[in-house]
Design a protein around this motif. Sequence first.
Motif, PDB file in Angstrom:
ATOM      1  N   LEU A 150       0.831  -1.203   0.000  1.00  0.00           N
ATOM      2  CA  LEU A 150       0.000   0.000   0.000  1.00  0.00           C
ATOM      3  C   LEU A 150       0.865   1.253   0.000  1.00  0.00           C
ATOM      4  O   LEU A 150       0.569   2.224  -0.707  1.00  0.00           O
ATOM      5  CB  LEU A 150      -0.931  -0.015   1.221  1.00  0.00           C
ATOM      6  CG  LEU A 150      -1.878   1.167   1.381  1.00  0.00           C
ATOM      7  CD1 LEU A 150      -2.814   1.279   0.190  1.00  0.00           C
ATOM      8  CD2 LEU A 150      -2.673   1.046   2.672  1.00  0.00           C
ATOM      9  N   GLY A 151       1.947   1.221   0.789  1.00  0.00           N
ATOM     10  CA  GLY A 151       2.868   2.358   0.823  1.00  0.00           C
ATOM     11  C   GLY A 151       3.484   2.626  -0.539  1.00  0.00           C
ATOM     12  O   GLY A 151       3.660   3.778  -0.949  1.00  0.00           O
ATOM     13  N   ALA A 152       3.809   1.542  -1.272  1.00  0.00           N
ATOM     14  CA  ALA A 152       4.372   1.691  -2.620  1.00  0.00           C
ATOM     15  C   ALA A 152       3.367   2.365  -3.545  1.00  0.00           C
ATOM     16  O   ALA A 152       3.711   3.280  -4.310  1.00  0.00           O
ATOM     17  CB  ALA A 152       4.787   0.329  -3.170  1.00  0.00           C
ATOM     18  N   VAL A 153       2.104   1.925  -3.484  1.00  0.00           N
ATOM     19  CA  VAL A 153       1.063   2.522  -4.335  1.00  0.00           C
ATOM     20  C   VAL A 153       0.872   4.002  -4.010  1.00  0.00           C
ATOM     21  O   VAL A 153       0.851   4.856  -4.909  1.00  0.00           O
ATOM     22  CB  VAL A 153      -0.281   1.777  -4.174  1.00  0.00           C
ATOM     23  CG1 VAL A 153      -1.401   2.527  -4.889  1.00  0.00           C
ATOM     24  CG2 VAL A 153      -0.175   0.364  -4.727  1.00  0.00           C
ATOM     25  N   LEU A 154       0.745   4.314  -2.718  1.00  0.00           N
ATOM     26  CA  LEU A 154       0.492   5.703  -2.323  1.00  0.00           C
ATOM     27  C   LEU A 154       1.664   6.622  -2.657  1.00  0.00           C
ATOM     28  O   LEU A 154       1.468   7.718  -3.189  1.00  0.00           O
ATOM     29  CB  LEU A 154       0.189   5.765  -0.817  1.00  0.00           C
ATOM     30  CG  LEU A 154      -1.113   5.114  -0.368  1.00  0.00           C
ATOM     31  CD1 LEU A 154      -1.225   5.129   1.157  1.00  0.00           C
ATOM     32  CD2 LEU A 154      -2.324   5.804  -0.986  1.00  0.00           C
ATOM     33  N   SER A 155       2.882   6.178  -2.352  1.00  0.00           N
ATOM     34  CA  SER A 155       4.041   7.053  -2.570  1.00  0.00           C
ATOM     35  C   SER A 155       4.372   7.195  -4.056  1.00  0.00           C
ATOM     36  O   SER A 155       4.532   8.316  -4.559  1.00  0.00           O
ATOM     37  CB  SER A 155       5.258   6.537  -1.791  1.00  0.00           C
ATOM     38  OG  SER A 155       5.541   5.195  -2.133  1.00  0.00           O
ATOM     39  N   ILE A 156       4.446   6.064  -4.780  1.00  0.00           N
ATOM     40  CA  ILE A 156       4.782   6.136  -6.208  1.00  0.00           C
ATOM     41  C   ILE A 156       3.657   6.814  -6.992  1.00  0.00           C
ATOM     42  O   ILE A 156       3.902   7.659  -7.855  1.00  0.00           O
ATOM     43  CB  ILE A 156       5.083   4.730  -6.769  1.00  0.00           C
ATOM     44  CG1 ILE A 156       6.350   4.171  -6.123  1.00  0.00           C
ATOM     45  CG2 ILE A 156       5.216   4.767  -8.291  1.00  0.00           C
ATOM     46  CD1 ILE A 156       6.624   2.715  -6.446  1.00  0.00           C
TER      47      ILE A 156
END
Length: 202
Positions: A150-156
């Motif tokens: 989820l962090g990857a989706v939100l940040s990228i």
Amino acid sequence: MTDFQEEQKRRGPGFYAGLMLAAFSAIAGLRISEAINGVTGFLLMAGAMLLLIPLVRASLAQQKRCGVLSPAVARYTRRFMISSFGYVLGLGIAVWLNNNMELEGVVAFGVALLPVIPILGMVWTMGRYLVEEKDEYLRQRAMIANIVGLGAVLSIGSFWGFLETFELVPHIPGWWAVPIWAIGLGVGQCWMALRDRADMER
């Protein structure tokens, strides 16, 4: 047992994950350079997805050796693999139909749902695993891996969105959220597996 089978047994999930990433990168490079057409690219990508099978087997074997394999994990893995193959198949069919037919109205809506239904299967699979898993440690591992994804989706996604707003990069379709999340999920799981292995070797 043959030498080939012994070699397969020694190979960990990292080997197959690297092989899969290399295959996807090579196919993407060929597609971007227009060395292959869309249909060929999809067929090669679908073939590369078959590397999920040895990857999952190696991952389950490693989890068993580390003592972090439960019946709920095995069910989760099987369900997630089915959803993943369904997603790739649905995405390929939807893109091909969109590129080769004039879709309108309800038909276009239905075709757009083809890759979305397996995504809902993935979400259900994750939720079901958290309900079925009785081991608190394994449940925590699953939640950490999902948070990394989820962090990857939100940040990228946010970073790319700002770059688009400033007209520095081209637009990328929203469906890229799922592959980015899956990569983040895999990175989270690999990180925890490496951490567990390091703890075992101490």
